[in-house]
Design an enzyme around this catalytic site. Structure first.
Site, PDB file in Angstrom:
ATOM      1  N   ASP A  64       0.945  -1.343   0.057  1.00  0.00           N
ATOM      2  CA  ASP A  64       0.151  -0.226  -0.102  1.00  0.00           C
ATOM      3  C   ASP A  64       0.976   1.300  -0.100  1.00  0.00           C
ATOM      4  O   ASP A  64       1.582   1.418   0.944  1.00  0.00           O
ATOM      5  CB  ASP A  64      -0.888  -0.017   1.373  1.00  0.00           C
ATOM      6  CG  ASP A  64      -2.104   1.080   1.306  1.00  0.00           C
ATOM      7  OD1 ASP A  64      -1.590   2.196   0.483  1.00  0.00           O
ATOM      8  OD2 ASP A  64      -2.913   1.098   1.830  1.00  0.00           O
ATOM      9  N   ASN A  91       3.123   3.208 -10.640  1.00  0.00           N
ATOM     10  CA  ASN A  91       1.709   3.180 -11.261  1.00  0.00           C
ATOM     11  C   ASN A  91       0.540   3.328 -10.299  1.00  0.00           C
ATOM     12  O   ASN A  91      -0.351   4.361 -11.264  1.00  0.00           O
ATOM     13  CB  ASN A  91       1.597   1.824 -11.844  1.00  0.00           C
ATOM     14  CG  ASN A  91       0.319   1.774 -12.525  1.00  0.00           C
ATOM     15  OD1 ASN A  91      -0.309   2.339 -13.520  1.00  0.00           O
ATOM     16  ND2 ASN A  91      -0.637   0.905 -11.799  1.00  0.00           N
ATOM     17  N   TYR A 165      -6.322  16.168  -9.645  1.00  0.00           N
ATOM     18  CA  TYR A 165      -5.545  14.803 -10.203  1.00  0.00           C
ATOM     19  C   TYR A 165      -4.648  15.468 -11.004  1.00  0.00           C
ATOM     20  O   TYR A 165      -3.394  15.233 -11.077  1.00  0.00           O
ATOM     21  CB  TYR A 165      -6.703  14.275 -11.071  1.00  0.00           C
ATOM     22  CG  TYR A 165      -5.888  13.183 -11.818  1.00  0.00           C
ATOM     23  CD1 TYR A 165      -5.285  11.998 -11.209  1.00  0.00           C
ATOM     24  CD2 TYR A 165      -6.032  13.257 -13.218  1.00  0.00           C
ATOM     25  CE1 TYR A 165      -4.800  11.122 -12.028  1.00  0.00           C
ATOM     26  CE2 TYR A 165      -5.411  12.411 -14.007  1.00  0.00           C
ATOM     27  CZ  TYR A 165      -4.736  11.440 -13.245  1.00  0.00           C
ATOM     28  OH  TYR A 165      -4.172  10.171 -14.154  1.00  0.00           O
ATOM     29  N   LYS A 169      -0.622  15.292 -11.031  1.00  0.00           N
ATOM     30  CA  LYS A 169       0.351  15.032 -12.172  1.00  0.00           C
ATOM     31  C   LYS A 169       1.444  15.637 -12.546  1.00  0.00           C
ATOM     32  O   LYS A 169       2.507  15.396 -12.990  1.00  0.00           O
ATOM     33  CB  LYS A 169      -0.386  14.278 -13.365  1.00  0.00           C
ATOM     34  CG  LYS A 169      -1.324  13.116 -12.789  1.00  0.00           C
ATOM     35  CD  LYS A 169      -0.611  11.742 -12.417  1.00  0.00           C
ATOM     36  CE  LYS A 169      -1.236  10.716 -12.286  1.00  0.00           C
ATOM     37  NZ  LYS A 169      -0.401   9.472 -11.870  1.00  0.00           N
ATOM     38  N   THR A 198     -10.325   1.757 -18.337  1.00  0.00           N
ATOM     39  CA  THR A 198      -9.842   0.979 -16.846  1.00  0.00           C
ATOM     40  C   THR A 198     -11.039   1.656 -15.988  1.00  0.00           C
ATOM     41  O   THR A 198     -11.496   2.697 -16.179  1.00  0.00           O
ATOM     42  CB  THR A 198      -8.506   1.509 -16.477  1.00  0.00           C
ATOM     43  OG1 THR A 198      -8.577   2.819 -15.990  1.00  0.00           O
ATOM     44  CG2 THR A 198      -7.368   0.923 -17.181  1.00  0.00           C
TER      45      THR A 198
END
Ligand SMILES: NC(=O)c1ccc[n+]([C@@H]2O[C@H](COP(=O)([O-])OP(=O)(O)OC[C@H]3O[C@@H](n4cnc5c(N)ncnc54)[C@H](OP(=O)(O)O)[C@@H]3O)[C@@H](O)[C@H]2O)c1
Length: 244
Positions: A64, A91, A165, A169, A198
């Site tokens: 984790d 990832n 998000y 990134k 996904t």
């Protein structure tokens, strides 16, 4: 040990799973560590990968990325079993939308930045000693075109409802560059897998995650120096630079 040992975080599903699949399709002479925060999910993913008839050695490992004890446990496990790590593929990542009433504003930023940035920094840092036992150590960070300041400021990225998000990134990209300056003996790369089908986006992405996985697999296995450290995507069967 000659065989390369490659650990991919969040590899029990989605792009991480496909990265392991892509690596195994490229070479059988690899030990591929399928890291998941759930040991059961890691075991299940390993069974699925073995069911695909892949010849590489695929092993489950619990990790984790937001849990320091879990990270240290994974480092100890890799050290005891292999004594080195050739490639770390960061990832695991999350996204999320802030509630209309902003009631979870802080919580969402903290959660997303903690998983996508802080944890990548800590996982990378704690694996450095094992990476330094490898001949040609590499770290590949799975970023996103959403983190490209160039694409945002030139209007090539449309406005987003997922600002935390994108911020995470962009920060991950800078983390990649800063770590590469601090640790010049390790090759650091960032990749943009593209919009893949996904669970991350409710399976709405048009791209097969196995296609999205190719940039990370290519950078993990390419001969040393083939690709300068940077931000990369796999487009039309070749590597293409993504502007930072
Ligand atoms: N899909 C896209 O279109 C797209 C585009 C650009 C970039 N990306 C990036 O690609 C990466 C993978 O995304 P995906 O599309 O494959 O997403 P996904 O299908 O939602 O899978 C995310 C993976 O990350 C794992 N994860 C989340 N939090 C974790 C933690 N604390 N510790 C360990 N593992 C954790 C998940 O584990 P659980 O199963 O336990 O939840 C899962 O294995 C992310 O970094 C994402 O930002 C995706």
């Amino acid at each position: 040990m000659a065989t390369k040992v490659i650990l991919t975080t969040g590899a029990n599903r989605g792009i991480g799973f496909s990265i392991v699949q892509a690596l195994a399709q490229r070479s059988s002479d690899l030990t591929l560590l399928v890291a998941s925060r759930s040991k059961d999910n890691a075991n299940e993913a390993v069974s699925q990968l073995q069911g695909l008839g892949l010849k590489a050695d695929v092993q489950p490992i619990e990790l984790d990325v937001t849990d320091d004890v879990s990270i240290k446990g994974a480092v100890e496990e890799v050290k005891a079993n292999y004594g080195k790590l050739d490639v770390l593929i960061n990832n695991a990542g999350i996204a999320g939308k802030i509630a209309e009433d902003n009631s979870d504003f802080r919580e969402m930023y903290q959660k997303i930045l903690n998983t996508n940035v802080t944890s990548v920094g800590l996982v990378s840092t704690l694996f450095l000693p094992l990476l330094r036992e490898a001949k040609d150590p590499r770290i590949v960070n799975v970023s996103s075109a959403r983190g490209s300041l160039t694409l945002v400021t030139t209007g090539k990225n449309p406005p987003t409802a997922f600002i935390p998000y994108s911020v995470s990134k962009a920060a991950l990209n800078l983390l990649t560059v800063e770590l590469s300056h601090t640790h010049p003996d390790i090759e650091f790369q960032a990749v943009n897998p593209g919009w893949c089908k996904t669970g991350f986006n409710g399976f709405r992405g048009p791209k097969d995650p196995l296609e999205g996985a190719q940039s990370a697999a290519e950078l993990a296995l390419a001969p040393k120096g083939q690709y300068k450290p940077g931000f990369w995507a796999w487009e039309n069967n070749a590597m293409e630079e993504v502007p930072w």
